[in-house]
Design a protein around this motif. Structure first.
Motif, PDB file in Angstrom:
ATOM      1  N   UNK A 198       9.695  17.031  -0.103  1.00  0.00           N
ATOM      2  CA  UNK A 198       9.202  17.010   1.277  1.00  0.00           C
ATOM      3  C   UNK A 198       8.091  15.977   1.447  1.00  0.00           C
ATOM      4  N   UNK A 199       7.200  15.920   0.465  1.00  0.00           N
ATOM      5  CA  UNK A 199       6.103  14.944   0.541  1.00  0.00           C
ATOM      6  C   UNK A 199       6.637  13.510   0.519  1.00  0.00           C
ATOM      7  N   UNK A 200       7.595  13.260  -0.363  1.00  0.00           N
ATOM      8  CA  UNK A 200       8.182  11.922  -0.455  1.00  0.00           C
ATOM      9  C   UNK A 200       8.871  11.547   0.851  1.00  0.00           C
ATOM     10  N   UNK A 201       9.613  12.498   1.409  1.00  0.00           N
ATOM     11  CA  UNK A 201      10.354  12.227   2.650  1.00  0.00           C
ATOM     12  C   UNK A 201       9.409  11.917   3.807  1.00  0.00           C
ATOM     13  N   UNK A 202       8.392  12.758   3.981  1.00  0.00           N
ATOM     14  CA  UNK A 202       7.453  12.537   5.078  1.00  0.00           C
ATOM     15  C   UNK A 202       6.686  11.234   4.902  1.00  0.00           C
ATOM     16  N   UNK A 203       6.263  10.964   3.692  1.00  0.00           N
ATOM     17  CA  UNK A 203       5.532   9.719   3.424  1.00  0.00           C
ATOM     18  C   UNK A 203       6.425   8.511   3.671  1.00  0.00           C
ATOM     19  N   UNK A 204       7.697   8.606   3.313  1.00  0.00           N
ATOM     20  CA  UNK A 204       8.625   7.498   3.516  1.00  0.00           C
ATOM     21  C   UNK A 204       8.889   7.260   5.001  1.00  0.00           C
ATOM     22  N   UNK A 205       9.070   8.340   5.755  1.00  0.00           N
ATOM     23  CA  UNK A 205       9.289   8.213   7.195  1.00  0.00           C
ATOM     24  C   UNK A 205       8.107   7.493   7.849  1.00  0.00           C
ATOM     25  N   UNK A 250       0.830  -1.214   0.000  1.00  0.00           N
ATOM     26  CA  UNK A 250       0.000   0.000   0.000  1.00  0.00           C
ATOM     27  C   UNK A 250       0.863   1.262   0.000  1.00  0.00           C
ATOM     28  N   UNK A 251       1.923   1.260   0.806  1.00  0.00           N
ATOM     29  CA  UNK A 251       2.821   2.414   0.857  1.00  0.00           C
ATOM     30  C   UNK A 251       3.598   2.579  -0.436  1.00  0.00           C
ATOM     31  N   UNK A 252       3.949   1.468  -1.051  1.00  0.00           N
ATOM     32  CA  UNK A 252       4.677   1.530  -2.320  1.00  0.00           C
ATOM     33  C   UNK A 252       3.870   2.263  -3.387  1.00  0.00           C
ATOM     34  N   UNK A 253       2.589   1.967  -3.483  1.00  0.00           N
ATOM     35  CA  UNK A 253       1.751   2.565  -4.527  1.00  0.00           C
ATOM     36  C   UNK A 253       1.715   4.091  -4.392  1.00  0.00           C
ATOM     37  N   UNK A 254       1.519   4.573  -3.165  1.00  0.00           N
ATOM     38  CA  UNK A 254       1.440   6.026  -2.960  1.00  0.00           C
ATOM     39  C   UNK A 254       2.779   6.703  -3.239  1.00  0.00           C
ATOM     40  N   UNK A 255       3.860   6.083  -2.784  1.00  0.00           N
ATOM     41  CA  UNK A 255       5.176   6.680  -2.984  1.00  0.00           C
ATOM     42  C   UNK A 255       5.602   6.634  -4.445  1.00  0.00           C
ATOM     43  N   UNK A 315       6.095  -0.030   8.872  1.00  0.00           N
ATOM     44  CA  UNK A 315       6.584  -1.348   8.447  1.00  0.00           C
ATOM     45  C   UNK A 315       7.318  -2.076   9.565  1.00  0.00           C
ATOM     46  N   UNK A 316       8.018  -1.315  10.408  1.00  0.00           N
ATOM     47  CA  UNK A 316       8.764  -1.917  11.494  1.00  0.00           C
ATOM     48  C   UNK A 316       9.992  -2.686  11.057  1.00  0.00           C
ATOM     49  N   UNK A 317      10.376  -2.575   9.803  1.00  0.00           N
ATOM     50  CA  UNK A 317      11.550  -3.276   9.259  1.00  0.00           C
ATOM     51  C   UNK A 317      12.722  -2.298   9.251  1.00  0.00           C
ATOM     52  N   UNK A 318      13.730  -2.576  10.046  1.00  0.00           N
ATOM     53  CA  UNK A 318      14.854  -1.645  10.167  1.00  0.00           C
ATOM     54  C   UNK A 318      15.661  -1.533   8.883  1.00  0.00           C
ATOM     55  N   UNK A 319      15.663  -2.576   8.059  1.00  0.00           N
ATOM     56  CA  UNK A 319      16.442  -2.522   6.817  1.00  0.00           C
ATOM     57  C   UNK A 319      15.921  -1.447   5.873  1.00  0.00           C
ATOM     58  N   UNK A 320      14.619  -1.167   5.951  1.00  0.00           N
ATOM     59  CA  UNK A 320      14.058  -0.122   5.089  1.00  0.00           C
ATOM     60  C   UNK A 320      14.617   1.244   5.454  1.00  0.00           C
TER      61      UNK A 320
END
Length: 257
Positions: free
Chosen positions: A138-145, A97-102, A151-156
């Motif tokens: 800014x939008x990409x950065x905030x959405x990614x954070x 779901x996050x991939x699609x928006x980003x 996700x809780x995956x530290x590798x991301x």
């Protein structure tokens, strides 16, 4: 007013000025020879050589600077393509779901980057589009954070965020490189020295019985054309020798998205 037209107008004026100074120098030389048939020239030759050498030195440095700026811009385009592609691929670390928006934000961002350079030499429109691309950053950065937190995956965090940083940094590096040019006084000084050298060259040709148009036009045209090339390379998005072909790499990347 069109940048190329202004550059042609300026170098055309320089060409006419050099032709005028060559003629003035020749007439001064002819008049001097008429009053002093036994004039010696060793000292004059030394002065002429020094001025011609200075013209060549400044021209070499400005040409080297322009060519370096042109090549730097080409390299930054390649680096930006690589950075965007890397960040795009690392979006797969996030939830679907996050991939699609980003990914949609990435497409808008790349469209904005391409549109900014297409709008040049309209500086106002280019700046407005750059502001839009910064807003998308800014939008990409905030959405990614937010997506990384969820996700809780530290590798991301370790892989995606540095890639985004690099992608954004290169865009600002390109904007900075586009603003760095030699001081205008360098071009003014070069033009003044070229006119002075034309005056001295005309004076030196006074000993001939007639004008050598081959030498006159050869000197004026070659130096003026070199100045045109130097100035044109300094502005690779608005002149004759444009760097738009390199942006095709960004276009191809956008198509792959």
């Amino acid at each position: 007013m069109n940048f190329t037209f202004l550059t042609v107008l300026a170098t055309g004026g320089l060409l006419l000025g050099m032709l005028g100074m060559l003629e003035i120098g020749r007439r001064i030389g002819v008049r001097r020879l008429a009053h002093d048939l036994e004039e010696t020239r060793p000292g004059q030759t030394a002065v002429e050589g020094a001025i011609f050498g200075l013209v060549g030195l400044i021209m070499a440095f400005t040409f080297s600077s322009s060519l370096t700026s042109f090549e730097t811009e080409r390299q930054l385009i390649g680096q930006e393509v690589s950075a965007i592609r890397t960040a795009w691929l690392r979006l797969d670390l996030l939830r679907a779901d996050d991939q699609a928006a980003l990914k949609e934000l990435f497409r808008q961002y790349l469209d904005s980057r391409l549109e900014m350079y297409r709008k040049l030499p309209d500086t106002a429109a280019g700046k407005a589009e750059f502001a839009r691309s910064v807003k998308l950053q800014d939008d990409i950065w905030q959405k990614t954070i937010t997506a990384c937190h969820e996700s809780g995956v530290t590798s991301s965090w370790a892989l995606l965020l540095p890639a985004l940083n690099q992608m954004f940094d290169i865009s600002h590096a390109r904007a900075l490189a586009a603003r760095i040019h030699p001081p205008k006084v360098i071009f003014v000084m070069l033009s003044a020295l070229m006119l002075l050298s034309a005056l001295l060259a005309g004076y030196g040709m006074a000993g001939g019985k007639s004008r050598s148009w081959l030498h006159i036009l050869g000197l004026a045209v070659s130096l003026s054309a070199t100045v045109f090339l130097i100035y044109d390379l300094e502005y690779p998005y608005v002149g004759v020798f444009r760097i738009n072909a390199m942006d095709q790499m960004l276009v191809e990347l956008r198509r792959s998205m």
